[in-house]
Design an enzyme around this catalytic site. Structure first.
Site: not given
Ligand code: THU
Length: 160
Positions: A62, A64, A73, A75, A112
């Site tokens: 991920n 940010e 994210c 994935e 997600c």
């Molecule tokens: N996140 C992912 O990388 N994958 C997911 O399927 C759910 C959430 C990340 C996004 C963000 O950087 C952190 O997790 C918190 O939501």
């Protein structure tokens, strides 16, 4: 009116050592990718590793942003990376793992909704299923045999 139920077929593995050997390696790569996540805001690190039919492994984690909705994210970083760099290769499996700096996560965390939608697009593009294995930092690993198992009643190109 009829009532119907949709069941999701899952396989549950107690430990990483129970996984097939190539998937153990894939999960190890996802764990390494997770530690390189850029997650200074949530402190929730996610690592993803895709296995391609050639044996190559494509990583994502991920990423940010101070403007929160601009993040991506793990994935989707992984699957867009594969789509950009290996557009004609088939994705066979995806391993996902998370680690929070705030609490110990011992339950399997599924991708997600937005990532399920993106992964489904690539599964349909390549016309063959992508196995998904997901876990927390520790604990059991859940496997689904196809992205579509995580996205029942999904929207796709056939409606366009
Ligand atoms: N996140 C992912 O990388 N994958 C997911 O399927 C759910 C959430 C990340 C996004 C963000 O950087 C952190 O997790 C918190 O939501």
């Amino acid at each position: 009116m009829k009532k119907q139920k949709i069941e999701i077929p899952l396989e549950v593995f107690e430990t990483v050592s129970e996984l097939p050997i190539d998937i153990q390696e894939l999960m190890n790569k996802a764990q390494q990718a997770r530690e390189n996540a850029y997650a200074p805001y949530s402190r929730f690190r996610v690592g993803a590793a895709l296995q391609l039919s050639s044996g190559k492994i494509v990583l994502g984690n991920n990423q940010e942003n101070a403007a929160f909705p601009s993040d991506l994210c793990a994935e989707r970083v992984a699957v867009f990376n594969a789509g950009a760099n290996f557009p004609n290769e088939t994705i066979t499996a995806l391993a996902i793992t998370v680690r929070s700096e705030n609490k110990k996560i011992s339950e399997a965390i599924a991708p997600c909704g937005a990532c399920r939608q993106s992964l489904a697009e690539y599964e349909q593009k390549q016309k063959s299923p992508i196995e998904i294995y997901f876990m927390g930092e520790t604990g059991e690993i859940i496997k689904v045999a196809s992205v579509m198992d995580l996205l029942p009643l999904g929207f796709d190109a056939k409606y366009l």
